[in-house]
Design an enzyme around this catalytic site. Sequence first.
Site, PDB file in Angstrom:
ATOM      1  N   PRO A 295      29.305  57.341 -28.363  1.00 51.00           N
ATOM      2  CA  PRO A 295      27.836  57.402 -28.372  1.00 51.00           C
ATOM      3  C   PRO A 295      27.177  57.658 -27.016  1.00 51.00           C
ATOM      4  O   PRO A 295      25.964  57.816 -26.959  1.00 51.00           O
ATOM      5  CB  PRO A 295      27.435  56.024 -28.923  1.00 51.00           C
ATOM      6  CG  PRO A 295      28.594  55.138 -28.662  1.00 51.00           C
ATOM      7  CD  PRO A 295      29.811  56.001 -28.676  1.00 51.00           C
ATOM      8  N   LYS A 299      24.858  62.013 -29.305  1.00 50.27           N
ATOM      9  CA  LYS A 299      24.942  63.273 -30.028  1.00 50.27           C
ATOM     10  C   LYS A 299      25.224  63.139 -31.536  1.00 50.27           C
ATOM     11  O   LYS A 299      25.025  64.086 -32.298  1.00 50.27           O
ATOM     12  CB  LYS A 299      26.069  64.149 -29.429  1.00 50.27           C
ATOM     13  CG  LYS A 299      25.760  64.651 -28.037  1.00 50.27           C
ATOM     14  CD  LYS A 299      24.794  65.818 -28.074  1.00 50.27           C
ATOM     15  CE  LYS A 299      24.213  66.119 -26.727  1.00 50.27           C
ATOM     16  NZ  LYS A 299      22.811  65.827 -26.565  1.00 50.27           N
ATOM     17  N   TYR A 387      22.128  67.125 -22.428  1.00 46.84           N
ATOM     18  CA  TYR A 387      21.569  65.873 -22.950  1.00 46.84           C
ATOM     19  C   TYR A 387      20.396  66.141 -23.895  1.00 46.84           C
ATOM     20  O   TYR A 387      20.309  65.533 -24.956  1.00 46.84           O
ATOM     21  CB  TYR A 387      21.129  64.975 -21.792  1.00 46.84           C
ATOM     22  CG  TYR A 387      20.884  63.548 -22.219  1.00 46.84           C
ATOM     23  CD1 TYR A 387      21.938  62.667 -22.397  1.00 46.84           C
ATOM     24  CD2 TYR A 387      19.596  63.087 -22.471  1.00 46.84           C
ATOM     25  CE1 TYR A 387      21.722  61.360 -22.819  1.00 46.84           C
ATOM     26  CE2 TYR A 387      19.372  61.783 -22.889  1.00 46.84           C
ATOM     27  CZ  TYR A 387      20.445  60.930 -23.051  1.00 46.84           C
ATOM     28  OH  TYR A 387      20.224  59.634 -23.476  1.00 46.84           O
TER      29      TYR A 387
HETATM   30  C1  LIG Z   1      27.951  51.169 -35.262  1.00 49.69           C
HETATM   31  C2  LIG Z   1      27.500  52.555 -34.893  1.00 49.69           C
HETATM   32  C3  LIG Z   1      26.629  52.766 -33.813  1.00 49.69           C
HETATM   33  C4  LIG Z   1      26.218  54.056 -33.472  1.00 49.69           C
HETATM   34  N1  LIG Z   1      25.385  54.242 -32.402  1.00 49.69           N
HETATM   35  C5  LIG Z   1      24.990  55.509 -32.084  1.00 49.69           C
HETATM   36  C6  LIG Z   1      24.130  55.768 -30.989  1.00 49.69           C
HETATM   37  O1  LIG Z   1      23.710  54.851 -30.300  1.00 49.69           O
HETATM   38  N2  LIG Z   1      23.757  57.071 -30.742  1.00 49.69           N
HETATM   39  C7  LIG Z   1      24.201  58.128 -31.517  1.00 49.69           C
HETATM   40  O2  LIG Z   1      23.835  59.303 -31.313  1.00 49.69           O
HETATM   41  N3  LIG Z   1      25.023  57.911 -32.535  1.00 49.69           N
HETATM   42  C8  LIG Z   1      25.408  56.630 -32.832  1.00 49.69           C
HETATM   43  N4  LIG Z   1      26.224  56.429 -33.869  1.00 49.69           N
HETATM   44  C9  LIG Z   1      26.591  57.604 -34.623  1.00 49.69           C
HETATM   45  C10 LIG Z   1      25.496  57.987 -35.624  1.00 49.69           C
HETATM   46  O3  LIG Z   1      24.946  56.826 -36.163  1.00 49.69           O
HETATM   47  C11 LIG Z   1      26.145  58.867 -36.667  1.00 49.69           C
HETATM   48  O4  LIG Z   1      26.572  60.058 -36.031  1.00 49.69           O
HETATM   49  C12 LIG Z   1      25.236  59.200 -37.843  1.00 49.69           C
HETATM   50  O5  LIG Z   1      25.029  58.042 -38.613  1.00 49.69           O
HETATM   51  C13 LIG Z   1      25.866  60.295 -38.705  1.00 49.69           C
HETATM   52  O6  LIG Z   1      25.184  60.411 -39.921  1.00 49.69           O
HETATM   53  P1  LIG Z   1      25.978  60.757 -41.245  1.00 49.69           P
HETATM   54  O7  LIG Z   1      24.948  60.856 -42.305  1.00 49.69           O
HETATM   55  O8  LIG Z   1      26.898  61.865 -41.014  1.00 49.69           O
HETATM   56  O9  LIG Z   1      26.939  59.504 -41.505  1.00 49.69           O
HETATM   57  P2  LIG Z   1      26.564  57.933 -41.892  1.00 49.69           P
HETATM   58  O10 LIG Z   1      25.314  57.589 -41.209  1.00 49.69           O
HETATM   59  O11 LIG Z   1      27.800  57.212 -41.650  1.00 49.69           O
HETATM   60  O12 LIG Z   1      26.249  58.058 -43.420  1.00 49.69           O
HETATM   61  C14 LIG Z   1      27.257  58.151 -44.408  1.00 49.69           C
HETATM   62  C15 LIG Z   1      26.760  57.501 -45.671  1.00 49.69           C
HETATM   63  O13 LIG Z   1      27.765  57.646 -46.686  1.00 49.69           O
HETATM   64  C16 LIG Z   1      27.920  56.411 -47.363  1.00 49.69           C
HETATM   65  N5  LIG Z   1      29.252  56.370 -47.958  1.00 49.69           N
HETATM   66  C17 LIG Z   1      30.429  56.101 -47.354  1.00 49.69           C
HETATM   67  N6  LIG Z   1      31.440  56.174 -48.241  1.00 49.69           N
HETATM   68  C18 LIG Z   1      30.872  56.505 -49.430  1.00 49.69           C
HETATM   69  C19 LIG Z   1      31.400  56.713 -50.737  1.00 49.69           C
HETATM   70  N7  LIG Z   1      32.706  56.574 -50.984  1.00 49.69           N
HETATM   71  N8  LIG Z   1      30.550  57.026 -51.723  1.00 49.69           N
HETATM   72  C20 LIG Z   1      29.222  57.173 -51.484  1.00 49.69           C
HETATM   73  N9  LIG Z   1      28.662  56.959 -50.270  1.00 49.69           N
HETATM   74  C21 LIG Z   1      29.488  56.644 -49.257  1.00 49.69           C
HETATM   75  C22 LIG Z   1      27.685  55.370 -46.287  1.00 49.69           C
HETATM   76  O14 LIG Z   1      27.330  54.099 -46.817  1.00 49.69           O
HETATM   77  C23 LIG Z   1      26.549  56.002 -45.496  1.00 49.69           C
HETATM   78  O15 LIG Z   1      25.284  55.650 -45.997  1.00 49.69           O
HETATM   79  C24 LIG Z   1      26.661  55.159 -34.229  1.00 49.69           C
HETATM   80  C25 LIG Z   1      27.532  54.953 -35.305  1.00 49.69           C
HETATM   81  C26 LIG Z   1      27.967  53.678 -35.632  1.00 49.69           C
HETATM   82  C27 LIG Z   1      28.925  53.499 -36.786  1.00 49.69           C
END
Ligand SMILES: Cc1cc2nc3c(=O)[nH]c(=O)nc-3n(C[C@H](O)[C@H](O)[C@H](O)COP(=O)(O)OP(=O)(O)OC[C@H]3O[C@@H](n4cnc5c(N)ncnc54)[C@H](O)[C@@H]3O)c2cc1C
Length: 406
Positions: A295, A299, A387
């Site tokens: 993180p 990004k 950035y």
């Molecule tokens: C603890 C943590 C802290 C972070 N901090 C930062 C930060 O400070 N800055 C930054 O840029 N990025 C950060 N990140 C990364 C950022 O949050 C992610 O890149 C972002 O959430 C990506 O979005 P996404 O929709 O791809 O995935 P996610 O946000 O992970 O969304 C995936 C969704 O799919 C759902 N899901 C999972 N499995 C299943 C299934 N089998 N069936 C149906 N639904 C399912 C999950 O519940 C979730 O709601 C962090 C990530 C984590 C885990």
Amino acid sequence: MKITRTQVGIVGAGPAGLMLGHLLHMAGIDSVIVEDRARDYVIERVRAGVLEQGTVDLMIDSGVGDRLQREGLSHDGFSINVYGKLRRIDLAALTGRRITVYGQNEVVKDLIGARMATGRALLFEVADVAVHGLKSSQPGIRFNHNGELQEIRCDFIAGCDGFHGICRPSIPEDSIRIYERVYPFAWLGVLASAAPSSPELVYSRHARGFALFSMRSNAVTRLYLQCAPDEDLTQWPDNRIWDELLARLGNDDGWKPNVGPITQKGVTGMRSFVVEPMQYGRMFLAGDAAHIVPPTGAKGLNLAMADVWRLSRALAEHYQSGSDALLDRYSDDCLQRVWRAQQFSWWMTSLLHRSDTGNPFDSRRQRAELEYVTNSLAAMTSLAENYVGFPIAHEFAGELEKTVLS
Ligand SMILES: Cc1cc2nc3c(=O)[nH]c(=O)nc-3n(C[C@H](O)[C@H](O)[C@H](O)COP(=O)(O)OP(=O)(O)OC[C@H]3O[C@@H](n4cnc5c(N)ncnc54)[C@H](O)[C@@H]3O)c2cc1C
């Protein structure tokens, strides 16, 4: 078993799945989103907070940016505390662009609100989700919802279910390649009810390790400390966290964060991960399902938004003109931005964390690089350009790569 049909089945209601559903709706394309968690859990999950201008522009242009424009905190720069000496990186002066601090949970809340207003399907608390028929013309998503087995038959599936989801593991191992690096440290992150004592983020490299001062609003501070990947949170009472934050963030001019009650704490592991290609048959992966960055460079969320912008455009072209040219290029196009962000996130992480290699050469070399990056206009410009992020439609592999600098 109840069987329904849609054009695009979306697994996961994080930022990627919700934004994809929203952009498809804008293009007149039907979708069903299935999410295994409860609605409140998804809305309250605290994660990212720094939005690139490309993400902000995408939200505003697609009609979900009203609250973001009112409540988001626009930042023209950030600082790096180099062993007590505060150096500012003026993003706006160096690139003409800025970042916006607006919590990921707020982005998710806005997107869920927009989805509800469309009346299109968004199912929470589904169980036993599985995808099948990915190489066929009609792939499907099966799951249990309210005790009933259901199947959605789709033209396409979007795997937006994050790093621990089921979509990527459903691809045969010999059809993908995984690139991965796990770091020997993690972040202990806290939310504190304390007004931010600086209007901008402060990254800090201290002899005791990395720390980051950030914020979520005018009343809430978000802070991080470098820690061990298996750090035991029970060993970190609030006063120990504050002692360590104050020691690592304080600078020679006397600046320090305001102290307040800690309302949430957790440990986040650090990983770089990419799967190639981001497609298998009629299933396309987007966001954390396809790639993870540490993180430090902020990004992750921004990459997820850029992926689904490309996917929505490619699907719109498929339905409007029958051409699959953009779908065929989806993975290659996304991966160019993904690898740029991977390199930058790895670099920023290596620059700012204590690596404990045991060789004093490494810490002296790192310090020399920190001095260079915070004093050279050329080096600061490169840091700032990465950035603030590249425009969402930026082409990374042209004859002459267009940069955000004019
Ligand atoms: C603890 C943590 C802290 C972070 N901090 C930062 C930060 O400070 N800055 C930054 O840029 N990025 C950060 N990140 C990364 C950022 O949050 C992610 O890149 C972002 O959430 C990506 O979005 P996404 O929709 O791809 O995935 P996610 O946000 O992970 O969304 C995936 C969704 O799919 C759902 N899901 C999972 N499995 C299943 C299934 N089998 N069936 C149906 N639904 C399912 C999950 O519940 C979730 O709601 C962090 C990530 C984590 C885990």
